[in-house]
Write an enzyme that holds these catalytic residues in place. Structure first.
Site, PDB file in Angstrom:
ATOM      1  CB  ALA A  54      -0.941  -0.010   1.201  1.00  0.00           C
ATOM      2  N   GLY A  55       1.876   1.251  -0.870  1.00  0.00           N
ATOM      3  CA  GLY A  55       2.661   2.457  -1.073  1.00  0.00           C
ATOM      4  C   GLY A  55       1.922   3.391  -2.017  1.00  0.00           C
ATOM      5  CE  LYS A  78       7.065   0.719 -15.370  1.00  0.00           C
ATOM      6  NZ  LYS A  78       5.819   0.373 -14.625  1.00  0.00           N
TER       7      LYS A  78
END
Length: 314
Positions: A8-9, A189
């Site tokens: 939950a950053g 990416k």
């Protein structure tokens, strides 16, 4: 559908916030004590495109998850080097039909996922959303983005599962896209992460500052050339010149050039170990597998590990 987000950053909070705002049943799991305490007390307090919005949300510490919790969709936003330990813990709150979506930087993590879940349960993806964290429970959410997803398994159930997740994401404004060319996007990416992350961390600069130096150009070109060679060995068609141009777009101070990459924030700002083994280190490992020389990626991996030791990163 019960959606459980592990990690939950900044990004985990963004997805949790947007899904909860759309009416989904969401729980967050994290290992940062202060973050969990803030989420349990006040929910997510988001700086959402300049507006402060508070969203109550279910939250647990990774070592104190409700034994009754069962995830129908598990979304993983931990660091890549934490994936194995995370998956061991998730066995307590997943079931045989849980779908697991992994949105991590780097490559090679799908092999770890296969040890814990059937291929038909696994969805891999690439997200272009951005987020920051201003404090425990306080993400800064700005701009627009998208999520590209593909089922790892080939069955009809695997395909329909991925499309169901995309539908849920679209209802929440997360802009889900079913992308058969997902590995091209992952390697694209990786070209950015494999250059900007390590170099900015070692040189302690942002991307615009790196781009303003002349000496960095050959280093970036060599790193990208090795990444493209590995991608091509895995039947992912890429142009070296296009990928170098894509990386050089990061230097623009009027777009993202003033940004300090996530590895810089982990290592330099927060003294945490990095994901280097799943980025440049993974390229070096695949180079050995395919007989392709990757000296720049191997050297950058070793330099980052050396800096981790010197700083006592944990």
């Amino acid at each position: 559908m019960k959606i459980v987000i592990v990690g939950a950053g900044a990004m985990g909070s963004r997805f949790g916030f947007m899904l909860k705002q759309a009416g989904q049943d969401v729980a967050l799991i994290d290992g940062w004590d202060k973050n969990v305490e803030a989420l349990q007390k006040d929910g997510i307090i988001a700086n959402y495109n300049g507006e402060e919005i508070q969203q109550p949300i279910e939250a647990y510490h990774e070592d104190a998850v409700d034994p009754e919790l069962k995830a129908d969709l598990l979304i993983i936003f931990t660091k890549a080097m934490q994936l194995e330990a995370t998956l061991q813990k998730t066995q307590a709150y997943t079931h045989n039909e849980t779908r697991v979506l992994c949105l991590l930087n780097g490559i090679g993590y799908e092999d770890i996922l296969r040890r814990y879940f059937d291929e038909d349960q696994i969805i891999i993806g690439n997200t272009m959303w951005t987020a920051g964290l201003e404090g425990p429970g306080r993400p800064k959410l700005f701009g627009d983005g998208s999520v590209n997803l593909l089922n790892l398994g080939k069955s009809d159930a695997a395909v329909s599962g991925a499309h169901e997740v995309i539908d849920i994401f679209n209802e929440a404004g997360l802009n889900g896209v079913y992308e058969k060319g997902i590995f091209y996007l992952i390697y694209k990416k990786l070209c950015v992460n494999g250059t900007m992350n390590g170099l900015c961390s070692l040189l302690e600069c942002n991307m615009a500052e790196l781009g303003a130096t002349e000496a960095n150009r050959e280093i970036v070109q060599q790193l990208v050339s090795e990444i493209v060679a590995i991608a091509q060995a895995e039947d992912v068609e890429m142009s070296r010149e296009e990928m170098i141009a894509h990386v050089e777009e990061c230097y623009n101070p009027e777009t993202i050039g003033l940004h300090y990459p996530s590895m810089y924030q982990d290592l330099i700002k927060n003294n945490r170990s990095t994901e280097i083994d799943f980025i440049n280190g993974a390229i070096a490992d695949k180079g050995k597998k395919y007989g392709i020389a990757t000296p720049y990626n191997d050297f950058l991996t070793r330099l980052i590990h050396t800096k981790e030791e010197l700083l006592g990163a944990k």
